[in-house]
Design an enzyme around this catalytic site. Structure first.
Site, mmCIF file in Angstrom:
data_model
loop_
_atom_site.group_PDB
_atom_site.id
_atom_site.type_symbol
_atom_site.label_atom_id
_atom_site.label_comp_id
_atom_site.label_asym_id
_atom_site.label_seq_id
_atom_site.Cartn_x
_atom_site.Cartn_y
_atom_site.Cartn_z
ATOM 1 C CG ASN A 1 -0.012 -30.445 -34.930
ATOM 2 O OD1 ASN A 1 -0.668 -29.631 -36.006
ATOM 3 N ND2 ASN A 1 0.184 -31.781 -35.289
ATOM 4 N N GLY B 1 4.020 -28.952 -32.176
ATOM 5 C CA GLY B 1 4.856 -28.529 -30.867
ATOM 6 C C GLY B 1 4.701 -27.220 -30.286
ATOM 7 C CG ASP C 1 -0.390 -35.813 -34.969
ATOM 8 O OD1 ASP C 1 0.437 -34.999 -35.865
ATOM 9 O OD2 ASP C 1 -0.046 -35.772 -33.829
ATOM 10 C CG HIS C 2 3.695 -36.968 -35.780
ATOM 11 N ND1 HIS C 2 5.052 -36.589 -36.398
ATOM 12 C CD2 HIS C 2 3.121 -35.924 -35.142
ATOM 13 C CE1 HIS C 2 5.277 -35.121 -35.879
ATOM 14 N NE2 HIS C 2 4.216 -34.993 -35.084
ATOM 15 C CB SER D 1 2.413 -27.228 -25.869
ATOM 16 O OG SER D 1 1.580 -27.752 -26.362
ATOM 17 C CG HIS E 1 6.572 -33.068 -30.627
ATOM 18 N ND1 HIS E 1 7.254 -33.514 -31.800
ATOM 19 C CD2 HIS E 1 5.482 -32.596 -31.407
ATOM 20 C CE1 HIS E 1 6.846 -33.560 -32.876
ATOM 21 N NE2 HIS E 1 5.501 -32.999 -32.495
ATOM 22 N N GLY E 2 6.144 -31.580 -26.750
ATOM 23 C CA GLY E 2 6.082 -31.632 -25.087
ATOM 24 C C GLY E 2 5.994 -30.380 -24.413
HETATM 25 ZN ZN LIG Z 1 3.840 -33.203 -33.997
#
Ligand SMILES: [Zn+2]
Length: 286
Positions: A230, A209, A80-81, A211, A178-179
């Site tokens: 993801n 991201g 990932d990334h 979430s 993200h986060g």
């Molecule tokens: Zn990501």
């Protein structure tokens, strides 16, 4: 069984669901995610970020690979990334079956050039590559790198990017971060933008991201053609919230007493995501 990222996402594309990519950072989480995916008969992407691989040590990879081989559901092990060519080579050497090169913070032409280089290296050894265009925002210091604000993916650029880089899948920026979102922030996905990109690109599209976005929007994005989502923060919050509670009992010492309820809490969140992405039961298509 362990499968290539292209094969995993192709079936998702044909059958209109999204494969969850769960980020794992230790052995217990890894085992728990495999188990809940098998219980729900869901295809699985085990995602490991370079920071996570440094944390576990690359020596954990043989265990992940072995677990994937004897899994009852199709599994891809995804880097990932990755942000440098050296990291991509490290991932290839370590045994990942799918790679992401994230050049989204680079100028457009530089993103194309560096993603193409990563893509050529990965394809030479039969691995799939995910690129990213537009930048996904970042909401807190604990989140993966990202810009302070979201730069939405331009559909024309996306077509050009996929052609030039030959990526197998594309992470798009349509309004996720993200986060975990602070309470004052109201995330909203631009679903019209997603429709537009989807109508012009054959490669499976990826959402990072996710979430904390409203469940209804995530479900809609799956209907509109997102094939990989993801999930990192949500499962880690579930795991560690439970751990704080369990550790109130200061008499506990053994990881085999402390971790199981935390893994169960993480699995509950993972199972919810699997359902939301329409991935439950979809292992039968492989
Ligand atoms: Zn990501």
């Amino acid at each position: 069984m362990l499968v290539n990222g292209v094969n995993l996402l192709q079936v998702a594309r044909e059958n209109q669901f999204a494969v969850p990519a769960f980020n794992i950072s230790d052995y217990a989480m890894m085992k728990g995610i495999f188990e809940i995916s098998e219980e729900t008969n869901s295809p699985l992407i085990i995602a490991i970020h370079p920071d996570e691989l440094r944390h576990t040590g690359a020596e954990m990879m043989p265990a992940v690979i072995q677990r994937a081989h004897r899994s009852s559901v199709p599994v891809t092990i995804h880097f990932d990334h990755g942000t440098t060519y050296e990291q991509i080579l490290w991932a290839i050497q370590t045994g990942f079956t799918s790679l992401m090169f994230d050049g989204s913070m680079l100028p457009f032409d530089e993103n194309i050039a560096q993603t193409r280089r990563a893509s050529d290296a990965a394809h030479a050894v039969g691995l799939s590559v995910e690129g990213e265009l537009g930048t996904i925002g970042k909401t807190d210091g604990e989140a993966e790198d990202g810009a302070a604000t979201i730069v939405y993916t331009d559909p024309d650029d996306a077509v050009h990017f996929v052609e030039q880089t030959q990526v197998d899948s594309l992470a798009v920026a349509i309004g996720t971060c993200h986060g975990i979102y602070p309470p004052w922030m109201k995330p909203e996905l631009k679903l019209d933008l997603l429709k537009d990109i989807k109508s012009r690109i054959d490669a499976p599209l990826v959402l990072h991201g996710g979430s904390g976005n409203p469940d209804s929007e995530i479900a809609e994005s799956v209907v509109l053609g997102i094939n990989k989502i993801n999930i990192s923060s949500d499962i880690k919050v579930a795991y560690h919230d439970k751990m704080r509670e369990v550790l109130q009992d200061t008499g506990l010492r053994e990881p085999n007493s402390i971790q199981p309820p935390c893994i169960a809490a993480m699995q509950e969140t993972a199972a919810f995501k699997i359902d939301l992405f329409e991935a439950a039961g979809k292992a039968m298509h492989y």
